[in-house]
Motif scaffolding. Sequence first.
Motif, PDB file in Angstrom:
ATOM      1  N   GLU A  60      65.643  47.606  25.322  1.00 24.40           N
ATOM      2  CA  GLU A  60      66.170  48.430  26.222  1.00 24.40           C
ATOM      3  C   GLU A  60      65.244  49.228  27.283  1.00 24.40           C
ATOM      4  O   GLU A  60      65.265  49.208  28.487  1.00 24.40           O
ATOM      5  N   CYS A  61      63.885  49.688  26.734  1.00 28.14           N
ATOM      6  CA  CYS A  61      63.103  50.327  27.377  1.00 28.14           C
ATOM      7  C   CYS A  61      62.368  49.322  28.614  1.00 28.14           C
ATOM      8  O   CYS A  61      62.243  49.387  29.753  1.00 28.14           O
ATOM      9  N   LEU A  62      62.169  48.001  28.029  1.00 23.45           N
ATOM     10  CA  LEU A  62      61.715  46.939  28.950  1.00 23.45           C
ATOM     11  C   LEU A  62      62.537  46.715  29.961  1.00 23.45           C
ATOM     12  O   LEU A  62      62.415  46.343  31.206  1.00 23.45           O
ATOM     13  N   ALA A  63      63.962  46.529  29.487  1.00 23.38           N
ATOM     14  CA  ALA A  63      65.001  46.228  30.620  1.00 23.38           C
ATOM     15  C   ALA A  63      64.977  47.390  31.904  1.00 23.38           C
ATOM     16  O   ALA A  63      65.330  47.047  32.885  1.00 23.38           O
ATOM     17  N   GLN A  64      64.536  48.678  31.580  1.00 25.75           N
ATOM     18  CA  GLN A  64      64.498  49.664  32.555  1.00 25.75           C
ATOM     19  C   GLN A  64      63.222  49.310  33.359  1.00 25.75           C
ATOM     20  O   GLN A  64      63.205  49.691  34.520  1.00 25.75           O
ATOM     21  N   SER A  65      62.041  49.343  32.620  1.00 25.39           N
ATOM     22  CA  SER A  65      60.763  49.194  33.247  1.00 25.39           C
ATOM     23  C   SER A  65      60.414  48.011  33.921  1.00 25.39           C
ATOM     24  O   SER A  65      59.724  48.228  35.021  1.00 25.39           O
ATOM     25  N   ILE A  66      60.467  46.971  33.505  1.00 21.89           N
ATOM     26  CA  ILE A  66      60.103  45.682  33.884  1.00 21.89           C
ATOM     27  C   ILE A  66      60.467  45.630  35.159  1.00 21.89           C
ATOM     28  O   ILE A  66      59.823  45.240  36.411  1.00 21.89           O
ATOM     29  N   PRO A  67      61.693  45.670  35.541  1.00 22.81           N
ATOM     30  CA  PRO A  67      62.282  45.459  37.055  1.00 22.81           C
ATOM     31  C   PRO A  67      61.673  46.352  38.043  1.00 22.81           C
ATOM     32  O   PRO A  67      61.334  45.784  39.289  1.00 22.81           O
ATOM     33  N   THR A  68      61.220  47.574  37.623  1.00 17.86           N
ATOM     34  CA  THR A  68      60.588  48.727  38.573  1.00 17.86           C
ATOM     35  C   THR A  68      59.288  47.962  38.735  1.00 17.86           C
ATOM     36  O   THR A  68      58.626  48.125  39.774  1.00 17.86           O
ATOM     37  N   LEU A  69      58.541  47.742  37.789  1.00 14.84           N
ATOM     38  CA  LEU A  69      57.197  47.331  37.880  1.00 14.84           C
ATOM     39  C   LEU A  69      57.226  45.803  38.785  1.00 14.84           C
ATOM     40  O   LEU A  69      56.185  45.765  39.414  1.00 14.84           O
TER      41      LEU A  69
END
Length: 110
Positions: free
Chosen positions: A80-89
């Motif tokens: 869930e954390c990656l689903a939130q952070s990776i698109p932003t990065l």
Amino acid sequence: DWSSDVCSSDLHAAIAGLSTQVPTVMVSYSLKVEGIADLAYRQLSQGSSHMVVAANSLQNPSAVLKKLSAVWNDRAEIKECLAQSIPTLELLARQNFAHLDILMEGMGLS
């Protein structure tokens, strides 16, 4: 099933795992690893260090296994954390390339 997770001592393999939103534990041998972990896992309740194994800790296999077991137990939150952070990065990376293109164009290099 560990086939959907990565444990990497290679920074580029770790980036490949993260960029595809695959939970990735990174072996830290340089400050780059902590920086990448902080970008990807900043929102993780356990902190980004939860996803980093210090290289010198590999001398204590039981401690590393304990850490990997904890990561495995937290895999839903990690995904869930990656689903939130990776698109932003990814968006920030695209913006960096757009800025670079403008700079190069301004210098007559495009």
